[in-house]
Design a protein around this motif. Sequence first.
Motif, PDB file in Angstrom:
ATOM      1  N   ALA A 401       0.831  -1.206   0.000  1.00 48.82           N
ATOM      2  CA  ALA A 401       0.000   0.000   0.000  1.00 48.82           C
ATOM      3  C   ALA A 401       0.866   1.257   0.000  1.00 48.82           C
ATOM      4  O   ALA A 401       0.531   2.270  -0.642  1.00 48.82           O
ATOM      5  CB  ALA A 401      -0.931  -0.005   1.210  1.00 48.82           C
ATOM      6  N   ILE A 402       1.993   1.195   0.706  1.00 45.37           N
ATOM      7  CA  ILE A 402       2.909   2.339   0.734  1.00 45.37           C
ATOM      8  C   ILE A 402       3.480   2.587  -0.657  1.00 45.37           C
ATOM      9  O   ILE A 402       3.531   3.731  -1.130  1.00 45.37           O
ATOM     10  CB  ILE A 402       4.050   2.087   1.748  1.00 45.37           C
ATOM     11  CG1 ILE A 402       3.502   2.080   3.174  1.00 45.37           C
ATOM     12  CG2 ILE A 402       5.151   3.140   1.599  1.00 45.37           C
ATOM     13  CD1 ILE A 402       4.510   1.639   4.215  1.00 45.37           C
ATOM     14  N   ARG A 403       3.879   1.527  -1.327  1.00 48.94           N
ATOM     15  CA  ARG A 403       4.455   1.683  -2.671  1.00 48.94           C
ATOM     16  C   ARG A 403       3.423   2.277  -3.634  1.00 48.94           C
ATOM     17  O   ARG A 403       3.766   3.141  -4.456  1.00 48.94           O
ATOM     18  CB  ARG A 403       4.946   0.338  -3.192  1.00 48.94           C
ATOM     19  CG  ARG A 403       5.503   0.410  -4.605  1.00 48.94           C
ATOM     20  CD  ARG A 403       5.971  -0.936  -5.070  1.00 48.94           C
ATOM     21  NE  ARG A 403       7.333  -1.208  -4.626  1.00 48.94           N
ATOM     22  CZ  ARG A 403       7.876  -2.422  -4.604  1.00 48.94           C
ATOM     23  NH1 ARG A 403       7.161  -3.472  -4.967  1.00 48.94           N
ATOM     24  NH2 ARG A 403       9.114  -2.587  -4.214  1.00 48.94           N
ATOM     25  N   THR A 404       2.182   1.840  -3.538  1.00 43.33           N
ATOM     26  CA  THR A 404       1.137   2.406  -4.393  1.00 43.33           C
ATOM     27  C   THR A 404       0.980   3.906  -4.140  1.00 43.33           C
ATOM     28  O   THR A 404       0.860   4.702  -5.086  1.00 43.33           O
ATOM     29  CB  THR A 404      -0.204   1.694  -4.138  1.00 43.33           C
ATOM     30  OG1 THR A 404      -0.071   0.310  -4.479  1.00 43.33           O
ATOM     31  CG2 THR A 404      -1.319   2.317  -4.964  1.00 43.33           C
ATOM     32  N   ARG A 405       1.000   4.296  -2.873  1.00 42.24           N
ATOM     33  CA  ARG A 405       0.877   5.730  -2.542  1.00 42.24           C
ATOM     34  C   ARG A 405       2.101   6.505  -3.025  1.00 42.24           C
ATOM     35  O   ARG A 405       1.958   7.614  -3.569  1.00 42.24           O
ATOM     36  CB  ARG A 405       0.711   5.901  -1.031  1.00 42.24           C
ATOM     37  CG  ARG A 405       0.421   7.336  -0.625  1.00 42.24           C
ATOM     38  CD  ARG A 405      -0.943   7.776  -1.084  1.00 42.24           C
ATOM     39  NE  ARG A 405      -1.223   9.166  -0.714  1.00 42.24           N
ATOM     40  CZ  ARG A 405      -1.314  10.156  -1.587  1.00 42.24           C
ATOM     41  NH1 ARG A 405      -1.166   9.913  -2.893  1.00 42.24           N
ATOM     42  NH2 ARG A 405      -1.566  11.381  -1.186  1.00 42.24           N
ATOM     43  N   PHE A 406       3.279   5.938  -2.844  1.00 42.56           N
ATOM     44  CA  PHE A 406       4.495   6.600  -3.329  1.00 42.56           C
ATOM     45  C   PHE A 406       4.429   6.815  -4.838  1.00 42.56           C
ATOM     46  O   PHE A 406       4.850   7.853  -5.348  1.00 42.56           O
ATOM     47  CB  PHE A 406       5.723   5.768  -2.978  1.00 42.56           C
ATOM     48  CG  PHE A 406       6.175   5.883  -1.543  1.00 42.56           C
ATOM     49  CD1 PHE A 406       5.570   6.760  -0.672  1.00 42.56           C
ATOM     50  CD2 PHE A 406       7.211   5.087  -1.065  1.00 42.56           C
ATOM     51  CE1 PHE A 406       5.990   6.867   0.661  1.00 42.56           C
ATOM     52  CE2 PHE A 406       7.646   5.195   0.250  1.00 42.56           C
ATOM     53  CZ  PHE A 406       7.025   6.083   1.117  1.00 42.56           C
ATOM     54  N   GLN A 407       3.912   5.844  -5.546  1.00 47.23           N
ATOM     55  CA  GLN A 407       3.831   5.969  -6.998  1.00 47.23           C
ATOM     56  C   GLN A 407       2.879   7.095  -7.398  1.00 47.23           C
ATOM     57  O   GLN A 407       3.161   7.850  -8.340  1.00 47.23           O
ATOM     58  CB  GLN A 407       3.384   4.655  -7.616  1.00 47.23           C
ATOM     59  CG  GLN A 407       3.360   4.687  -9.141  1.00 47.23           C
ATOM     60  CD  GLN A 407       3.241   3.305  -9.728  1.00 47.23           C
ATOM     61  OE1 GLN A 407       3.969   2.404  -9.357  1.00 47.23           O
ATOM     62  NE2 GLN A 407       2.319   3.154 -10.652  1.00 47.23           N
ATOM     63  N   GLN A 408       1.783   7.210  -6.701  1.00 42.16           N
ATOM     64  CA  GLN A 408       0.843   8.302  -6.986  1.00 42.16           C
ATOM     65  C   GLN A 408       1.510   9.658  -6.768  1.00 42.16           C
ATOM     66  O   GLN A 408       1.352  10.583  -7.581  1.00 42.16           O
ATOM     67  CB  GLN A 408      -0.389   8.169  -6.095  1.00 42.16           C
ATOM     68  CG  GLN A 408      -1.237   6.932  -6.369  1.00 42.16           C
ATOM     69  CD  GLN A 408      -2.289   6.699  -5.299  1.00 42.16           C
ATOM     70  OE1 GLN A 408      -2.254   7.308  -4.220  1.00 42.16           O
ATOM     71  NE2 GLN A 408      -3.238   5.819  -5.578  1.00 42.16           N
ATOM     72  N   ILE A 409       2.259   9.765  -5.694  1.00 44.08           N
ATOM     73  CA  ILE A 409       2.911  11.034  -5.365  1.00 44.08           C
ATOM     74  C   ILE A 409       4.005  11.361  -6.377  1.00 44.08           C
ATOM     75  O   ILE A 409       4.133  12.509  -6.838  1.00 44.08           O
ATOM     76  CB  ILE A 409       3.478  10.983  -3.935  1.00 44.08           C
ATOM     77  CG1 ILE A 409       2.327  10.890  -2.920  1.00 44.08           C
ATOM     78  CG2 ILE A 409       4.362  12.195  -3.644  1.00 44.08           C
ATOM     79  CD1 ILE A 409       2.767  10.574  -1.504  1.00 44.08           C
ATOM     80  N   LEU A 410       4.793  10.359  -6.762  1.00 47.03           N
ATOM     81  CA  LEU A 410       5.842  10.580  -7.755  1.00 47.03           C
ATOM     82  C   LEU A 410       5.247  10.989  -9.103  1.00 47.03           C
ATOM     83  O   LEU A 410       5.772  11.876  -9.788  1.00 47.03           O
ATOM     84  CB  LEU A 410       6.692   9.323  -7.917  1.00 47.03           C
ATOM     85  CG  LEU A 410       7.700   9.010  -6.818  1.00 47.03           C
ATOM     86  CD1 LEU A 410       8.403   7.682  -7.112  1.00 47.03           C
ATOM     87  CD2 LEU A 410       8.728  10.123  -6.678  1.00 47.03           C
TER      88      LEU A 410
END
Length: 438
Positions: A401-410
């Motif tokens: 879930a963290i990686r998915t959120r990081f991808q959205q932010i990037l």
Amino acid sequence: MKRFSLGSGARRPGLTAACLAAAATLAAPAFAATQIPVWVSLNAHNAEVFESLAKAYNRSQSDVQVDVRNFASPEALNQALDAAARDKKLPALAQLGDSHTLEEISQRPYVQPLYALQKSGPLKDIRWFVSSDNAFIHDPKGRLMAFPSMLEIPVMYYNQDAFKKAGLAPAAPQRTWIDLQGQLVSLANRGSRTCPLTSDLPVSINLENLAAVNNQLYASADNGLKAKGLPSFSFDLTYVRHLSLMISWVRAEIMTRPDAGVQSVRRFAQGECAVMMSGSSHIGAFNDQRKLNYAVTGLPYYPEVTKVPGNPFVSGAGLWVMKSAKPVTDAAAGFLGWLAQPEQAGRWYQQTGYLPVTQAAFKDTPAGFYKDLGQWHDLVAVYAGRSAVTGQGFRIHNYPAIRTRFQQILTAALDGQQPAVTALNLASTEGNRIARQR
């Protein structure tokens, strides 16, 4: 030889039903082979290699029949696995990604650790390739939780013809980010305008392995590997500088905005992109592209941060053993033991781009294999030895879930919607919040 069908034979006078039944009994095998369903999620090339190995195993003996099912994505496989668990129709083996949350998989009631099958039998004396201090699919005691057949590392692929066309000598990327920038400008101006650089791993390249390759920790508590203390994110000036650089590259059109799909891989395979940062598991497929003159090198680093680049994190997946009846488990262990034999393990390594399963697979690979692959041999070799703390891997709760959120932010930052410092402050806040959710 004259051939008879059952239909024509049944019409012959005197051939009774009892005779047919007796003939059928004599023709039937003495016992049925043990069925071993294996579920994987591999790209088309690697799936073909795996299926060919399974067919070779089926031909080599008659006691076990391996049946491979390839899913379109890891998510589709996981959904099917959850349904199979409810229906009690689990496969014998399934490819599952570690996702840096090993406990999430190991605590599923239907899986069992690989090390439990290593005490005796065909897996007992295997010398695995990746060092036991690497956290990926190893438990805190260094024991393998799954068969390490789909482990990979991120690398920098480059089209040697594109570099030559741009007049760059040697025809290979620079390993520092700033020097690479100058080459990308030359590539854009001399033949690779549409795609100087691409990637399908935005979080891996720009966050996770920005730390590992620059010999820094990705998260506190030794990347979450310490027994005490919850890991947290704090993206410092190195990250701000890097993301600012990437935003400028997208704006200057020397880098296409990273995507998490297959578009980048397809464009590089077709010769459209000069450089691509992606997982090593594409090597086998790229080797099949006759018109693609490519090689690999390591990810870039910042010499102001580290004098010598570190090694990226291992990622990918392993074949996990499902809890089954003992005959099925024994048969699955036999198949895995066969895959680990030098001939099969060597073939898998050489034809896919995954890291070697065993030391023998790496040692027995001829030097000629690496002739046109740039730095691939050296990039692989380091994983047989002990890793620095910064490169051993990381364990963070809720990391998918963290990686998915990081991808959205990037993605938002690379689209110009947020400056780097704002995006990274948000990423650390969101990452720490999600990591503490239960």
